[in-house]
Design a protein around this motif. Structure first.
Motif, PDB file in Angstrom:
ATOM      1  N   ALA A 149      -7.145  -1.875  -5.734  1.00 50.61           N
ATOM      2  CA  ALA A 149      -6.194  -2.999  -5.718  1.00 50.61           C
ATOM      3  C   ALA A 149      -4.789  -2.524  -6.061  1.00 50.61           C
ATOM      4  O   ALA A 149      -3.796  -2.994  -5.474  1.00 50.61           O
ATOM      5  N   GLU A 150      -4.675  -1.585  -7.002  1.00 53.71           N
ATOM      6  CA  GLU A 150      -3.356  -1.068  -7.352  1.00 53.71           C
ATOM      7  C   GLU A 150      -2.741  -0.305  -6.176  1.00 53.71           C
ATOM      8  O   GLU A 150      -1.555  -0.461  -5.872  1.00 53.71           O
ATOM      9  N   PHE A 151      -3.548   0.496  -5.513  1.00 57.14           N
ATOM     10  CA  PHE A 151      -3.025   1.209  -4.337  1.00 57.14           C
ATOM     11  C   PHE A 151      -2.564   0.230  -3.260  1.00 57.14           C
ATOM     12  O   PHE A 151      -1.539   0.442  -2.609  1.00 57.14           O
ATOM     13  N   ARG A 152      -3.315  -0.866  -3.063  1.00 54.49           N
ATOM     14  CA  ARG A 152      -2.906  -1.868  -2.073  1.00 54.49           C
ATOM     15  C   ARG A 152      -1.571  -2.510  -2.487  1.00 54.49           C
ATOM     16  O   ARG A 152      -0.696  -2.754  -1.659  1.00 54.49           O
ATOM     17  N   GLU A 153      -1.428  -2.780  -3.775  1.00 51.99           N
ATOM     18  CA  GLU A 153      -0.195  -3.378  -4.284  1.00 51.99           C
ATOM     19  C   GLU A 153       1.011  -2.494  -3.979  1.00 51.99           C
ATOM     20  O   GLU A 153       2.122  -2.990  -3.747  1.00 51.99           O
ATOM     21  N   TYR A 154       0.788  -1.191  -3.955  1.00 52.08           N
ATOM     22  CA  TYR A 154       1.882  -0.255  -3.701  1.00 52.08           C
ATOM     23  C   TYR A 154       1.979   0.155  -2.236  1.00 52.08           C
ATOM     24  O   TYR A 154       2.713   1.081  -1.896  1.00 52.08           O
ATOM     25  N   GLY A 155       1.224  -0.517  -1.376  1.00 51.80           N
ATOM     26  CA  GLY A 155       1.383  -0.316   0.053  1.00 51.80           C
ATOM     27  C   GLY A 155       0.512   0.753   0.679  1.00 51.80           C
ATOM     28  O   GLY A 155       0.721   1.112   1.841  1.00 51.80           O
ATOM     29  N   PHE A 156      -0.479   1.262  -0.039  1.00 50.28           N
ATOM     30  CA  PHE A 156      -1.361   2.281   0.522  1.00 50.28           C
ATOM     31  C   PHE A 156      -2.580   1.601   1.150  1.00 50.28           C
ATOM     32  O   PHE A 156      -3.247   0.789   0.515  1.00 50.28           O
ATOM     33  N   GLY A 157      -2.861   1.949   2.404  1.00 51.25           N
ATOM     34  CA  GLY A 157      -3.944   1.310   3.138  1.00 51.25           C
ATOM     35  C   GLY A 157      -5.249   2.078   3.053  1.00 51.25           C
ATOM     36  O   GLY A 157      -5.382   3.060   2.318  1.00 51.25           O
ATOM     37  N   GLU A 158      -6.199   1.625   3.849  1.00 51.05           N
ATOM     38  CA  GLU A 158      -7.534   2.243   3.835  1.00 51.05           C
ATOM     39  C   GLU A 158      -7.512   3.682   4.309  1.00 51.05           C
ATOM     40  O   GLU A 158      -8.428   4.454   3.984  1.00 51.05           O
ATOM     41  N   GLU A 159      -6.499   4.053   5.075  1.00 50.53           N
ATOM     42  CA  GLU A 159      -6.406   5.439   5.527  1.00 50.53           C
ATOM     43  C   GLU A 159      -6.110   6.386   4.357  1.00 50.53           C
ATOM     44  O   GLU A 159      -6.317   7.605   4.468  1.00 50.53           O
ATOM     45  N   ASP A 160      -5.615   5.851   3.242  1.00 47.89           N
ATOM     46  CA  ASP A 160      -5.306   6.672   2.075  1.00 47.89           C
ATOM     47  C   ASP A 160      -6.343   6.527   0.959  1.00 47.89           C
ATOM     48  O   ASP A 160      -6.699   7.513   0.306  1.00 47.89           O
ATOM     49  N   HIS A 161      -6.790   5.306   0.706  1.00 47.49           N
ATOM     50  CA  HIS A 161      -7.744   5.037  -0.373  1.00 47.49           C
ATOM     51  C   HIS A 161      -8.600   3.844   0.024  1.00 47.49           C
ATOM     52  O   HIS A 161      -8.068   2.829   0.469  1.00 47.49           O
ATOM     53  N   ARG A 162      -9.897   3.974  -0.164  1.00 45.37           N
ATOM     54  CA  ARG A 162     -10.743   2.828   0.149  1.00 45.37           C
ATOM     55  C   ARG A 162     -11.943   2.773  -0.785  1.00 45.37           C
ATOM     56  O   ARG A 162     -12.343   3.771  -1.390  1.00 45.37           O
ATOM     57  N   LEU A 163     -12.483   1.576  -0.876  1.00 40.63           N
ATOM     58  CA  LEU A 163     -13.676   1.330  -1.689  1.00 40.63           C
ATOM     59  C   LEU A 163     -14.905   1.475  -0.809  1.00 40.63           C
ATOM     60  O   LEU A 163     -14.968   0.882   0.274  1.00 40.63           O
ATOM     61  N   LEU A 164     -15.862   2.266  -1.255  1.00 43.65           N
ATOM     62  CA  LEU A 164     -17.105   2.459  -0.518  1.00 43.65           C
ATOM     63  C   LEU A 164     -18.199   1.568  -1.093  1.00 43.65           C
ATOM     64  O   LEU A 164     -18.278   1.367  -2.308  1.00 43.65           O
ATOM     65  N   THR A 165     -19.025   1.037  -0.229  1.00 44.54           N
ATOM     66  CA  THR A 165     -20.217   0.337  -0.684  1.00 44.54           C
ATOM     67  C   THR A 165     -21.203   1.351  -1.256  1.00 44.54           C
ATOM     68  O   THR A 165     -21.044   2.567  -1.106  1.00 44.54           O
ATOM     69  N   ALA A 166     -22.237   0.849  -1.896  1.00 44.89           N
ATOM     70  CA  ALA A 166     -23.254   1.743  -2.444  1.00 44.89           C
ATOM     71  C   ALA A 166     -23.870   2.598  -1.345  1.00 44.89           C
ATOM     72  O   ALA A 166     -24.070   3.809  -1.514  1.00 44.89           O
ATOM     73  N   GLU A 167     -24.149   1.979  -0.208  1.00 40.55           N
ATOM     74  CA  GLU A 167     -24.750   2.721   0.899  1.00 40.55           C
ATOM     75  C   GLU A 167     -23.797   3.782   1.427  1.00 40.55           C
ATOM     76  O   GLU A 167     -24.199   4.928   1.689  1.00 40.55           O
ATOM     77  N   GLU A 168     -22.518   3.420   1.576  1.00 44.76           N
ATOM     78  CA  GLU A 168     -21.536   4.392   2.063  1.00 44.76           C
ATOM     79  C   GLU A 168     -21.361   5.538   1.067  1.00 44.76           C
ATOM     80  O   GLU A 168     -21.246   6.707   1.457  1.00 44.76           O
TER      81      GLU A 168
END
Length: 460
Positions: A149-168
């Protein structure tokens, strides 16, 4: 006189040829730039200065040999990590955009290291497959969500940081009790001693003078003093990181904190099938007391973590590189993550000192009046950051105003550490707090209050 040296880590032991140290400084020297320390910071600074201006007379002074310290012993993460959060950088800089600019520059540094290694023929086993930080409890998973959420607040998208599910997450790392993870592509696994030794060879071929077995006892107004004479220069660069306390006048700028590691024997493919890391991703988890690991190019698991004590008076000794209790605990943690490793042989244990500033905020700077430049305080996140620091120092020393010299870590001055015994008490108290915070969270299932309180002590 050259000397064959004993390998202080698995990385040194696995070099193609044993390290033979270069001769010591033969006597007084004049230079345009004198660099104290032949680790990554010093070597990258020499490289980019020489690339920009081949006429510069550059002398590098090293107490042991190039890559002897953290640059040759670390976990082999060439990452975009910075020891302070985006929010803290923004607060220090007074601007969210400044924090974004620094993070994007660090992201780019990972690719720059790979590009230079390829261009200069340094085979440091560079493999950019990103970092997976596992969440193995609900508390860790909530912290992972907050981080993204902090990365999103600063404009970083999924290409830079993302949350993985347990399976992923389990598809990347087959560890136990995985509930999710964060993932960033901005990290490469490397063999750190190969990079350090290769960089030293490259800058030497470029015309940089490297003198090993030459400890610098003090730096004063453009003079780096050694037992063999002084090197006088327009600018002296302090690039000493965890060994900064050994240089007169800098005893409280950074403290040396030990991080310890182990390496397993080479593992067969059937074992790797139960571990994952098929692309040599680096990995960690969301506990407070940091752990880190990678799959080496020769199929070992190299794993490390904090937990070693801070030694009174910022003492640094070879015997501190191995703490049997801590390294046994690391093996236990590794087995908890990957039960298949329970009976696997550990072939190497080692450690080394990293540099920690009082506010956990790495910095780069130049005081032209004092003829002193510096970079450091990476808190173990220096493999990528040193490259950015070296490019930035090259611009600062040459008087260039660039995007790099405008980054918010430039010119930052961390407070000095407390005098002893206060810093011994504080540093070791912090270690115990973070260790107990993990136990508290496991027991209560709630975020640790003590970790949050101690974070304020660090200026988080």
């Amino acid at each position: 006189m050259t000397a064959l040296v004993t390998a202080p880590s698995f990385w040194h032991a696995s070099l193609p040829t044993p390290v033979v140290s270069r001769p010591a400084l033969p006597g007084p020297r004049d230079a345009d730039v004198a660099i104290v320390g032949a680790g990554y910071t010093g070597l990258w600074t020499a490289y980019y200065l020489k690339k920009a201006d081949p006429s510069l007379r550059i002398v590098v002074l090293e107490a042991q040999y190039a890559g002897f310290g953290a640059s040759g012993r670390n976990g082999g993460w060439c990452s975009a990590l910075f020891p302070s959060s985006l929010a803290k950088v923004a607060k220090v800089a007074g601007s969210k955009q400044a924090a974004v600019d620094l993070q994007r520059a660090l992201n780019g540094a990972v690719d720059e290291v790979g590009a230079v290694a390829a261009a200069e023929g340094i085979d440091c086993h560079f493999s950019k497959s990103g970092t997976v930080v596992l969440a193995r409890s609900e508390v860790q998973l909530e912290r992972a969500r907050e981080e993204i959420a902090e990365f999103r607040e600063y404009g970083f998208g999924e290409e830079d940081h993302r949350l993985l599910t347990a399976e992923e997450a389990r598809a990347e790392v087959h560890a136990t009790e995985v509930l999710g993870a964060t993932y960033t592509p901005h990290c490469a696994a490397i063999q750190p001693a190969l990079l350090a030794r290769g960089l030293a060879d490259v800058v030497e071929r470029m015309g940089v003078e490297i003198y090993e077995q030459t400890p610098v006892t003090s730096i004063w107004h453009g003079e780096a003093r050694t037992p063999y004479g002084s090197v006088t220069a327009e600018t002296v660069v302090r690039a000493t990181e965890g060994y900064t306390t050994t240089v007169g006048g800098f005893k409280r700028d950074l403290i040396p904190v030990y991080s310890l590691m182990l390496a397993t024997e080479p593992l067969p493919e059937e074992t790797w099938a139960q571990i994952g890391l098929s692309k040599r991703q680096t990995f960690s988890d969301g506990r407070h007391l940091i752990i880190y690991g990678q799959r080496t190019a020769d199929g070992r698991l190299a794993f490390g973590g904090r937990g070693a004590p801070y030694h009174f008076g910022s003492s640094i000794k070879p015997e501190y590189d191995r703490e049997p209790r801590v390294q046994a605990e690391l093996k236990q943690v590794l087995t908890e993550l990957f039960p298949v490793l329970g009976d696997v042989k550990v072939t190497h244990t080692w450690g080394g000192a990293l540099g920690v500033p009082r506010d956990w905020f790495a910095s780069v700077g130049l005081d032209r009046a004092a003829r002193l430049a510096w970079a450091g305080g990476y808190v173990g996140d220096g493999v990528g950051a040193t490259n950015l620091a070296g490019r930035t120092l090259a611009d600062l020393i040459r008087g260039q105003r660039t995007e790099l010299t405008a980054l918010p870590w430039v010119g930052h001055r961390s407070p000095k550490w407390e005098i002893e015994p206060l810093r011994w008490i504080g540093a070791n108290l912090g270690l115990r707090v973070m260790d107990s915070a993990d136990a508290e969270e496991a027991r209560t299932g709630r975020p640790s209050r003590r970790a949050r309180v101690f974070g304020r002590f660090l200026g988080a």
